[in-house]
Design a protein around this motif. Sequence first.
Motif, mmCIF file in Angstrom:
data_model
loop_
_atom_site.group_PDB
_atom_site.id
_atom_site.type_symbol
_atom_site.label_atom_id
_atom_site.label_comp_id
_atom_site.label_asym_id
_atom_site.label_seq_id
_atom_site.Cartn_x
_atom_site.Cartn_y
_atom_site.Cartn_z
ATOM 1 N N GLN A 160 0.861 -1.170 0.000
ATOM 2 C CA GLN A 160 0.000 0.000 0.000
ATOM 3 C C GLN A 160 0.903 1.227 0.000
ATOM 4 O OE1 GLN A 160 -3.210 -0.599 2.643
ATOM 5 N NE2 GLN A 160 -4.068 1.466 2.396
ATOM 6 N N ARG A 161 0.547 2.236 -0.788
ATOM 7 C CA ARG A 161 1.360 3.440 -0.895
ATOM 8 C C ARG A 161 0.651 4.612 -0.217
ATOM 9 N NH1 ARG A 161 1.667 8.131 -3.763
ATOM 10 N NH2 ARG A 161 3.785 8.943 -4.021
ATOM 11 N N PHE A 162 1.408 5.353 0.580
ATOM 12 C CA PHE A 162 0.885 6.552 1.227
ATOM 13 C C PHE A 162 1.766 7.725 0.838
ATOM 14 C CE2 PHE A 162 -0.130 2.959 3.956
ATOM 15 C CZ PHE A 162 -1.468 3.162 4.262
ATOM 16 N N SER A 163 1.157 8.788 0.349
ATOM 17 C CA SER A 163 1.888 10.030 0.075
ATOM 18 C C SER A 163 1.847 10.893 1.341
ATOM 19 C CB SER A 163 1.225 10.784 -1.077
ATOM 20 O OG SER A 163 -0.053 11.246 -0.659
ATOM 21 N N LEU A 164 2.616 11.975 1.322
ATOM 22 C CA LEU A 164 2.552 12.908 2.458
ATOM 23 C C LEU A 164 1.122 13.412 2.667
ATOM 24 C CD1 LEU A 164 3.800 14.679 4.660
ATOM 25 C CD2 LEU A 164 4.517 16.290 2.880
ATOM 26 N N VAL A 179 4.159 0.085 2.290
ATOM 27 C CA VAL A 179 4.130 -0.909 3.367
ATOM 28 C C VAL A 179 3.318 -2.119 2.916
ATOM 29 C CG1 VAL A 179 2.225 0.336 4.495
ATOM 30 C CG2 VAL A 179 3.584 -1.283 5.815
ATOM 31 N N ALA A 180 3.843 -3.293 3.204
ATOM 32 C CA ALA A 180 3.128 -4.522 2.864
ATOM 33 C C ALA A 180 1.760 -4.494 3.550
ATOM 34 C CB ALA A 180 3.936 -5.740 3.303
ATOM 35 N N GLU A 181 0.709 -4.719 2.780
ATOM 36 C CA GLU A 181 -0.659 -4.570 3.299
ATOM 37 C C GLU A 181 -0.933 -5.439 4.516
ATOM 38 O OE1 GLU A 181 -3.617 -5.167 0.314
ATOM 39 O OE2 GLU A 181 -3.198 -3.240 -0.655
ATOM 40 N N SER A 182 -0.328 -6.625 4.537
ATOM 41 C CA SER A 182 -0.585 -7.574 5.619
ATOM 42 C C SER A 182 -0.078 -7.066 6.966
ATOM 43 C CB SER A 182 0.088 -8.911 5.305
ATOM 44 O OG SER A 182 1.483 -8.708 5.099
ATOM 45 N N LEU A 183 0.732 -5.995 6.948
ATOM 46 C CA LEU A 183 1.298 -5.477 8.196
ATOM 47 C C LEU A 183 0.385 -4.480 8.899
ATOM 48 C CD1 LEU A 183 3.816 -6.847 7.102
ATOM 49 C CD2 LEU A 183 5.149 -4.846 7.748
ATOM 50 N N LEU A 184 -0.546 -3.877 8.165
ATOM 51 C CA LEU A 184 -1.329 -2.772 8.727
ATOM 52 C C LEU A 184 -2.485 -3.263 9.582
ATOM 53 C CD1 LEU A 184 -1.624 -0.163 5.842
ATOM 54 C CD2 LEU A 184 -0.629 0.192 8.109
ATOM 55 N N ILE A 191 20.087 14.112 11.763
ATOM 56 C CA ILE A 191 19.420 14.451 10.509
ATOM 57 C C ILE A 191 17.920 14.276 10.728
ATOM 58 C CG2 ILE A 191 19.152 13.761 8.089
ATOM 59 C CD1 ILE A 191 21.938 14.734 8.666
ATOM 60 N N VAL A 192 17.138 15.295 10.421
ATOM 61 C CA VAL A 192 15.678 15.190 10.544
ATOM 62 C C VAL A 192 15.086 15.172 9.145
ATOM 63 C CG1 VAL A 192 13.580 16.257 11.443
ATOM 64 C CG2 VAL A 192 15.715 16.394 12.749
ATOM 65 N N GLY A 193 14.287 14.136 8.861
ATOM 66 C CA GLY A 193 13.653 14.019 7.551
ATOM 67 C C GLY A 193 12.145 14.045 7.667
ATOM 68 N N LYS A 194 11.510 14.615 6.641
ATOM 69 C CA LYS A 194 10.049 14.591 6.574
ATOM 70 C C LYS A 194 9.627 13.448 5.662
ATOM 71 C CE LYS A 194 7.745 18.026 4.616
ATOM 72 N NZ LYS A 194 7.126 19.361 4.563
ATOM 73 N N VAL A 195 8.715 12.614 6.160
ATOM 74 C CA VAL A 195 8.233 11.471 5.378
ATOM 75 C C VAL A 195 7.377 11.980 4.223
ATOM 76 C CG1 VAL A 195 6.850 9.352 5.445
ATOM 77 C CG2 VAL A 195 8.217 10.026 7.450
ATOM 78 N N ILE A 196 7.753 11.634 2.995
ATOM 79 C CA ILE A 196 6.932 12.063 1.852
ATOM 80 C C ILE A 196 6.301 10.879 1.127
ATOM 81 C CG2 ILE A 196 8.190 14.220 1.499
ATOM 82 C CD1 ILE A 196 9.605 12.832 -0.883
ATOM 83 N N GLU A 197 6.735 9.670 1.466
ATOM 84 C CA GLU A 197 6.131 8.480 0.845
ATOM 85 C C GLU A 197 6.368 7.284 1.748
ATOM 86 O OE1 GLU A 197 5.873 6.843 -3.621
ATOM 87 O OE2 GLU A 197 7.897 6.661 -2.823
ATOM 88 N N VAL A 198 5.362 6.423 1.841
ATOM 89 C CA VAL A 198 5.525 5.153 2.560
ATOM 90 C C VAL A 198 4.975 4.042 1.686
ATOM 91 C CG1 VAL A 198 4.830 3.788 4.566
ATOM 92 C CG2 VAL A 198 5.339 6.218 4.850
ATOM 93 N N ALA A 224 9.842 -4.850 3.924
ATOM 94 C CA ALA A 224 8.383 -4.792 4.009
ATOM 95 C C ALA A 224 7.889 -3.381 4.288
ATOM 96 C CB ALA A 224 7.878 -5.745 5.097
ATOM 97 N N VAL A 225 8.734 -2.547 4.882
ATOM 98 C CA VAL A 225 8.393 -1.140 5.143
ATOM 99 C C VAL A 225 9.452 -0.273 4.475
ATOM 100 C CG1 VAL A 225 7.945 0.645 6.873
ATOM 101 C CG2 VAL A 225 7.395 -1.752 7.378
ATOM 102 N N LYS A 226 9.014 0.594 3.573
ATOM 103 C CA LYS A 226 9.910 1.494 2.836
ATOM 104 C C LYS A 226 9.423 2.921 3.061
ATOM 105 C CE LYS A 226 10.282 -1.890 -0.977
ATOM 106 N NZ LYS A 226 9.260 -2.893 -0.541
ATOM 107 N N ILE A 227 10.322 3.772 3.526
ATOM 108 C CA ILE A 227 9.943 5.142 3.875
ATOM 109 C C ILE A 227 10.815 6.104 3.079
ATOM 110 C CG2 ILE A 227 9.557 6.754 5.785
ATOM 111 C CD1 ILE A 227 9.931 4.304 7.701
ATOM 112 N N GLY A 228 10.184 7.013 2.352
ATOM 113 C CA GLY A 228 10.916 8.025 1.598
ATOM 114 C C GLY A 228 10.856 9.358 2.319
ATOM 115 N N LEU A 229 12.012 10.019 2.470
ATOM 116 C CA LEU A 229 12.057 11.260 3.258
ATOM 117 C C LEU A 229 12.806 12.369 2.530
ATOM 118 C CD1 LEU A 229 13.027 8.669 5.371
ATOM 119 C CD2 LEU A 229 12.100 10.374 6.941
ATOM 120 N N GLU A 230 12.368 13.582 2.791
ATOM 121 C CA GLU A 230 13.093 14.781 2.366
ATOM 122 C C GLU A 230 13.860 15.317 3.561
ATOM 123 O OE1 GLU A 230 10.414 17.785 1.040
ATOM 124 O OE2 GLU A 230 10.258 16.931 -0.980
#
Lengths: 204, 204
Positions: free
Chosen positions: A3-7, B163-168, B154-161, B133-139
Motif C-alpha cells: 500500500q502506498r501513502f503520500s505525504l 508498506v506490505a498490506e498484511s502489516l497494517l 538528521i531530521v527528515g520529513k516522510v513524503i512516501e511510505v 516490508a516497510v519502505k519510507i521516503g524522506l526529504e
Amino acid sequence: MYQRFSLADIMDMERSYRRDFINTLSGYKPANLIGTLSTTGRLNAAIFNSVLHIGAKPPLLGLLMRPLTVPRQTYDYIKAQNCFTINSVSQEIYRQAHQTGAKYDEETSELEATGLTPLFTDALAAPYVAESAVKIGLELEEEHHIRANGCLLIVGKVIEVLVAESLLSDAGHVRLEAADTVAVSGLDRYFLPRLLSQEDYPRP
Amino acid sequence: MYQRFSLADIMDMERSYRRDFINTLSGYKPANLIGTLSTTGRLNAAIFNSVLHIGAKPPLLGLLMRPLTVPRQTYDYIKAQNCFTINSVSQEIYRQAHQTGAKYDEETSELEATGLTPLFTDALAAPYVAESAVKIGLELEEEHHIRANGCLLIVGKVIEVLVAESLLSDAGHVRLEAADTVAVSGLDRYFLPRLLSQEDYPRP
C-alpha cells in the motif's frame, strides 16, 4: 501487495491512526523509565520510547521530548536538577512502566502510584528504579530544538551505571535478554526479543 | 549483584569494550537500511541502528550520524539529493543488511555487493530496498550538530511510505512482527521480538 501513502495521505489520516502509523513505522524502540526529582522533592518516573545512543567517548545518550506546549514535569525536573536517570524495563515490570504514562495529578509520584521503588546513590539528585537491571545516571549536557515540530532532543552525559553483573559479557555487551528486557513498537505494543545471532564485524 | 561504573571507569575502559558497553546500555534499537543516491548515480545502502521517531504531524523521523571527521557517503548523498530512504530489516535479510556496514571501495554499491535489490519510485531520488516490508521516503528537513561529540542529527520529513498490506492493523499500527522485523542491540546482536501485549492508553 504494497500500500502506498503520500505525504498528503498521511496528513489526511485520522489523528490517532496517524499517530500509531508513524510511531510504529521505523521499527522497534527501547522502553525506558526516566527518573527525575523536583526541587520540592517530588519523585517522577515516566516511560519513554525515545532514548538514543549518541556516543561512547564521552558516553552520551539522547532523549527526545514532546513540545513544551503543555507542562512537562520530566523536562522541568531535568532542568531544575541538571540530571536524570534512564532505567531498563523488563517483562516483569512493563505494565507498571506503561502505567507511568498516565496523567497523575501533581501531588502523586508515578513510582508510588505504580508500585515501583526509587533508589538513590550519591552520584546524582534523581531516583533510579530499583527493579531495573540497568540503571544509568546522566548529567544534562545540551539540548536541541527541532524547528519542524517543537520537539526537544536532550543530550545527557553518563556519569554512573549500575548493571546487574549477570548481564555483562566478557566483551562489554550488556546482554539485555538475560534480564527479559522488553522492546516497544509505537506507544503501546510491547515485545520480548529473542537473540538470533551476534554477527562479526563486517568486511568487504 | 550490581556492578557500578563511574564516568572515570567508563573513560578508562578499553576502546571496543566501551563501544559495546555504551551501545548496548540503553536498550533495543531498530535496524534499518538507509538508501541514498550520489549525483553520479551510485546507489548506497547502509545499516543504521539510530533511526528515531520525532513526530507524526508533520511525519518526521530522525537519524543520528557519526562525526564527519572521515568521509560519510550516506551524509554526502543525502545533502546532494536532499532525500533518503529508510527500509526495514527482516530475519530473512539481516545478515545482508549487517554486511552493508563493511567498508567497500567507492566504486562498489553495497546493494549489489550484498545481493539486495534497489527499487525506485517517482517520489524521490533515492533507492528503496525491494526486500524490505516497510519502505519510507524522506526529504531532508533540518540537521543538528551535537556539540559534545560532533555527531549529527538528521531530521527528515516522510513524503512516501510503501508498506506490505498484511502489516497494517485497523487502528494504524504497522505490525512489525508480521514481517519478522528484527531489532538490534549495539552494533552486532540481532533479535527477533515476540509480541507480549498491546496495552490500553494508561489512565490514573
